[in-house]
Design an enzyme around this catalytic site. Structure first.
Site, short mmCIF file in Angstrom:
data_model
loop_
_atom_site.label_atom_id
_atom_site.label_comp_id
_atom_site.label_asym_id
_atom_site.label_seq_id
_atom_site.Cartn_x
_atom_site.Cartn_y
_atom_site.Cartn_z
N SER A 67 9.26 7.41 1.85
CA SER A 67 8.48 6.46 1.73
C SER A 67 8.88 4.83 1.47
CB SER A 67 7.62 6.62 0.28
OG SER A 67 8.52 6.54 -0.82
N LYS A 68 7.74 3.98 1.44
CA LYS A 68 8.25 2.54 1.81
C LYS A 68 9.47 2.14 0.58
CE LYS A 68 4.10 0.64 3.62
NZ LYS A 68 3.39 -0.45 3.08
N ARG A 69 9.44 2.94 -0.52
CA ARG A 69 10.53 2.90 -1.38
C ARG A 69 11.98 3.07 -0.83
NH1 ARG A 69 11.80 7.14 -4.94
NH2 ARG A 69 10.57 8.83 -4.66
N GLY A 78 12.76 2.65 2.21
CA GLY A 78 13.20 2.00 3.32
C GLY A 78 12.04 2.30 4.53
#
Length: 469
Positions: free
Chosen positions: A244-246, A248
């Site tokens: 996910s975005k967390r 990267g």
């Protein structure tokens, strides 16, 4: 064109949905398809699946195409847009209807909701049971076309990554092919397009594995050649959770613009996420094409590590052409053509310690800093009274140097240190602070050469002047 039944040439495709940018998982899927096609001398096609007009955007399409080009994943022919083939999709839905492989379903939303609630009460998976499955007569009202999925037996897919996967046909419901407004569903459109484009190998994320059984039901109902499936495990973060975005999971453009990653580094890193060739870590584009095969794609999810990507990027920065790097870094510094030439000359020293283009730019800022230099934390501590006295001696010696090159400057500074009876570092550190405003930089004699005699002496003099004020 259609795939041939007999030894068809390899044709792969990447089919992104333009509802967002080209994310890292999609880029790896595109890469694997591209490599498989190039390795086998086949074709790699790009199809934009823009059937969701409400969510598809021109900006997302442009970002996908830009990201593909930046990574060097060239596609054969022009890019296709799935929405252009709606008439063809509808045609196939009606042909399935004529064959008795599909049916008109007049169930209302209320009827579907009632079945769903019943399944929930019984704690069973929800499966559509349409009363219209075996009714041929038309009702003169809105309907959808559903596939008449097989209800007995099983469907087996010999997946090139997952191995043999079996699903009981009773688990495949009669899904919708054509909506009541005449638009096709994704499930129908992807099968028709793959067939018409001659796709022989469907290589995609394993989150599509369940879709494969439904899509294969359409293929078999039409009597079309079956593609070879290869469902690649998804990418996970370092903690083992879905990326996910967390972790990267950014768009490809973010890796280029915000993280300062080179395309060849991202290409190499994505290649090694789930595929390997022995212990090789650094793999060129040419080697990747030569070596790639689906048989070396692992079954386990790979883990994305930004630090490993940056370390790999550092390798490619050190290997890159100095002028190319200067052209990439110059916009980050806002310098003119004269500054770019200085950046080219400085690049061999700058790139030795940089892992990203942004680190390169940061390391080069001292070259273009305005006097008097702003001192970073720690640098001013190196310019104490004793240090400034040494700077005065170094300034005098350097001012007398007729030959402004590395070895001559080295000899001049060492002589000052010897005469002052101090170690070279005792003089080099305040010199570095005076010349760059920092505690770290390329070698001090390289810095002197790059700045030139006039600028170097002026910067040293600035710090001598501060000592007297």
């Amino acid at each position: 064109m259609s795939a041939s039944d007999k030894n068809p040439a390899v044709v792969t495709r990447f089919a992104p949905s333009p509802t967002g940018f080209l994310h890292i998982g999609g880029a790896r899927t595109a890469l694997f398809n591209w490599l498989f096609a190039r390795h086998n001398g086949g074709k790699f096609l790009l199809r934009i699946e823009d059937t969701d007009k409400a969510r598809s955007t021109t900006e997302a399409i442009d970002a996908i195409l830009d990201g593909m080009r930046w990574l060097g994943l060239d596609w054969d022919g022009h890019e296709y847009y799935q929405s252009q083939f709606w008439a063809r999709h509808a045609e196939i839905a009606h042909r399935l209807l004529e064959r008795g492989a599909a049916y008109r379903c007049y169930m209302t939303q209320e009827g579907l909701a009632a079945q769903r609630e019943e399944a929930q009460r019984a704690r069973k998976p929800f499966r559509i049971h349409s009363p219209w499955r075996d009714v041929a007569e038309e009702q003169g009202k809105a309907f959808v076309i559903r596939l008449k999925a097989p209800q007995k037996g099983e469907t087996v897919i010999d997946d090139q990554v997952q191995g043999k996967v079996t699903v009981q046909n009773s688990e495949i419901d009669d899904f919708v092919l054509l909506r009541s407004d005449g638009t096709p569903t994704y499930m129908l459109a992807v099968v028709v397009d793959d067939h018409d484009m001659g796709v022989t190998h469907v290589i995609r994320g394993d989150d599509h594995l369940n879709n494969a059984f439904r899509q294969l039901a359409i293929v078999r109902a039409m009597g079309w050649p079956e593609p070879t499936y290869a469902h690649v495990p998804l990418i996970h973060g370092q903690d083992g959770a879905k990326l996910s975005k967390r972790h990267g999971a950014l768009g490809v453009d973010n890796y280029r613009d915000e993280l300062g990653i080179l395309p060849e580094a991202l290409f190499n890193y994505l290649l090694r996420l789930g595929w390997g060739h022995g212990d090789d870590e650094i793999i060129s584009r040419e080697q990747a094409v030569e070596w790639f095969g689906i048989d070396h794609v692992g079954k386990s999810p790979s883990r994305f590590d930004v630090k490993k990507l940056e370390n790999l990027n550092g390798h490619y920065i050190r290997e890159a052409d100095d002028r190319r790097l200067a052209e990439l870094v110059a916009p980050l510094l806002g310098i003119d053509s004269t500054g770019r030439e200085l950046l080219v000359r400085a690049m061999p020293e700058l790139k030795a310690r940089a892992h990203t283009l942004h680190q390169l730019a940061d390391g080069a800022t001292f070259l273009f800093a305005r006097r008097p230099l702003a001192m970073e934390a720690g640098a001013s501590d190196l310019l104490t009274g004793d240090a400034r006295a040494l700077l005065g001696q170094a300034h005098a010696a350097l001012a007398q140097s007729a030959d402004w090159e590395h070895d001559a400057l080295d000899a001049a500074v060492r002589k000052v240190a010897e005469e002052a009876d101090v170690k070279l570092g005792k003089l080099a550190q305040p010199l570095r602070a005076a010349l760059t405003g920092r505690t770290t930089s390329p070698g001090i004699f390289d810095v002197l050469v790059l700045l030139g005699k006039t600028e170097s002496l002026a910067r040293i003099a600035d710090q001598m002047k501060e000592a007297t004020e």
